[in-house]
Motif scaffolding. Structure first.
Motif, short mmCIF file in Angstrom:
data_model
loop_
_atom_site.label_atom_id
_atom_site.label_comp_id
_atom_site.label_asym_id
_atom_site.label_seq_id
_atom_site.Cartn_x
_atom_site.Cartn_y
_atom_site.Cartn_z
N SER A 56 0.84 -1.19 0.00
CA SER A 56 0.00 0.00 0.00
C SER A 56 0.88 1.24 0.00
N PHE A 57 0.37 2.30 -0.62
CA PHE A 57 1.06 3.58 -0.65
C PHE A 57 0.12 4.61 -0.02
N ILE A 58 0.41 5.01 1.22
CA ILE A 58 -0.49 5.86 2.00
C ILE A 58 0.29 7.03 2.58
N ASN A 59 -0.27 8.22 2.40
CA ASN A 59 0.37 9.44 2.92
C ASN A 59 1.81 9.58 2.44
N GLY A 60 2.04 9.23 1.17
CA GLY A 60 3.34 9.44 0.56
C GLY A 60 4.39 8.41 0.89
N ALA A 61 4.01 7.27 1.48
CA ALA A 61 5.01 6.26 1.86
C ALA A 61 4.49 4.86 1.56
N TRP A 62 5.41 4.01 1.11
CA TRP A 62 5.10 2.60 0.90
C TRP A 62 5.15 1.85 2.23
N GLY A 63 4.33 0.83 2.35
CA GLY A 63 4.35 -0.02 3.53
C GLY A 63 5.24 -1.22 3.33
N GLU A 64 5.01 -2.25 4.12
CA GLU A 64 5.79 -3.49 4.04
C GLU A 64 5.17 -4.42 3.01
N GLU A 65 6.01 -5.01 2.16
CA GLU A 65 5.52 -5.91 1.12
C GLU A 65 5.05 -7.24 1.72
N GLU A 66 4.02 -7.81 1.08
CA GLU A 66 3.57 -9.16 1.39
C GLU A 66 3.72 -10.01 0.14
N THR A 67 4.18 -11.24 0.29
CA THR A 67 4.45 -12.10 -0.87
C THR A 67 3.85 -13.50 -0.77
N ALA A 68 3.39 -13.90 0.41
CA ALA A 68 2.88 -15.26 0.58
C ALA A 68 1.59 -15.45 -0.21
N VAL A 69 1.49 -16.58 -0.94
CA VAL A 69 0.28 -16.90 -1.70
C VAL A 69 -0.08 -18.37 -1.47
N THR A 70 -1.36 -18.66 -1.64
CA THR A 70 -1.79 -20.05 -1.58
C THR A 70 -1.12 -20.85 -2.69
N LYS A 71 -1.09 -20.26 -3.89
CA LYS A 71 -0.44 -20.85 -5.05
C LYS A 71 -0.20 -19.73 -6.05
N ASN A 72 0.97 -19.76 -6.71
CA ASN A 72 1.26 -18.75 -7.73
C ASN A 72 0.82 -19.29 -9.09
N PRO A 73 -0.29 -18.77 -9.63
CA PRO A 73 -0.79 -19.32 -10.89
C PRO A 73 -0.34 -18.53 -12.12
#
Length: 313
Positions: free
Chosen positions: A240-257
């Motif tokens: 997310s990009f909120i108030n001019g700053a990026w947050g922490e990335e999330e990468t976990a998925v059930t499956k990458n299709p």
């Protein structure tokens, strides 16, 4: 975690052939039908029928028949009272062996417009009133990976019984946006509020590197959900990009299709606490809301190495 489509969106994944399904609410102007398929190892012909009933003897408003016999061609026709009408034909075959193809039908006031792999292919004038058409039939030598009926629902013939899970969802508003150019941007009418669904279907280009979908707040460009596919790293990244700053990335998925050169469809479902994403009918990830006033999300941006088949919301 099974995907429940919102009213107005009627997908089927890997249906058995022959396959017959009711068009919820009946066929009407503005509806779209997409069939993603391939040919089996042994093939001769296949057909898609827009019919007035589920019986094999039902009248057929539009019959698309692909024939492979050394004189490959696509035939178009209709049938009333067991009598076939005048045959129309195109001596061109865009639906080839060894490759997944897409045939799309857009229903207009005057005709069925047919697209082959995203390109205009044929127009077939209506011979039977649309209000008689309520069933879709797929028969012959074809392996269907996905069928999507877009714009179906109770708005036409009244009295459509929804499953309990569907009755809790907001209906798709439409109309669908076909073959959208990339980069692409559109407003989300009414905002991306709880119980609303946004569907993006496309095909990743060969040697694709990145593809992004952003759910944004239009007036300040905050991004409630930034989805980026990093194909070279096989990563499905959310942020997310909120108030001019990026947050922490999330990468976990059930499956990458997601794979280069392959079709995908992503259904985003907004909830009170998170956004759920389903890819090709299977749960992929949940993304907890980071934007406090997430109901303000009213813009969808798409960019990157993909061609869009349709956007529906």
């Amino acid at each position: 975690m099974a995907f429940v489509p919102a009213p107005g969106y009627q997908p089927a994944y890997n249906p058995p052939i022959p396959y017959t399904t009711m068009i919820a609410g009946g066929l009407r102007v503005g509806m779209v039908v997409c069939v993603q398929a391939k040919l089996p190892s042994d093939y001769n012909r296949w057909a898609i029928n827009f019919a007035t009933g589920q019986e094999n003897s039902a009248d057929i408003a539009f019959h698309l028949n692909a024939r492979y016999d050394g004189r490959d061609r696509v035939v178009f026709n209709s049938r009333q009272g067991d009598v076939w009408g005048e045959e129309e034909m195109k001596r061109e075959m865009p639906f080839k062996s060894g490759k997944v193809f897409m045939v799309t039908f857009e229903v207009t006031r005057n005709n069925f417009q047919v697209f082959a792999n995203g390109a205009p292919f044929y127009e077939f004038a209506h011979r039977i009133p649309l209000d008689r058409v309520g069933w879709l039939q797929l028969v012959g030598d074809i392996q269907v990976e996905e069928l999507s009926i877009i714009g179906s629902g109770p708005a036409v013939k009244g009295g459509l019984v929804l499953a309990a899970a569907q009755s809790n969802l907001l209906p798709m508003l439409g109309p669908p946006i076909l073959n959208a150019p990339v980069p692409f941007s559109t407003s989300i009418r009414g905002g991306f509020i709880p119980k609303r669904t946004v569907v993006v279907k496309g095909i990743l280009k060969s040697r694709a590197k990145t593809f992004t979908i952003n759910f944004k707040v239009g007036y300040n460009n905050d991004i409630a959900l930034h989805l980026i596919l990093r194909l070279n790293k096989k990563a499905v990244v959310r942020n997310s990009f909120i108030n001019g700053a990026w947050g922490e990335e999330e990468t976990a998925v059930t499956k990458n299709p997601f794979k280069e050169g392959e079709y995908f469809d992503i259904s985003f479902r907004c909830g009170e606490k998170s956004i759920k994403a389903y890819v090709n009918g299977t749960h992929c990830f949940d993304y907890a809301h980071r934007l406090y006033n997430f109901q303000q999300v009213d813009k969808l941006d798409i960019d990157g190495d993909a061609n869009i088949v349709f956007v529906f919301m």
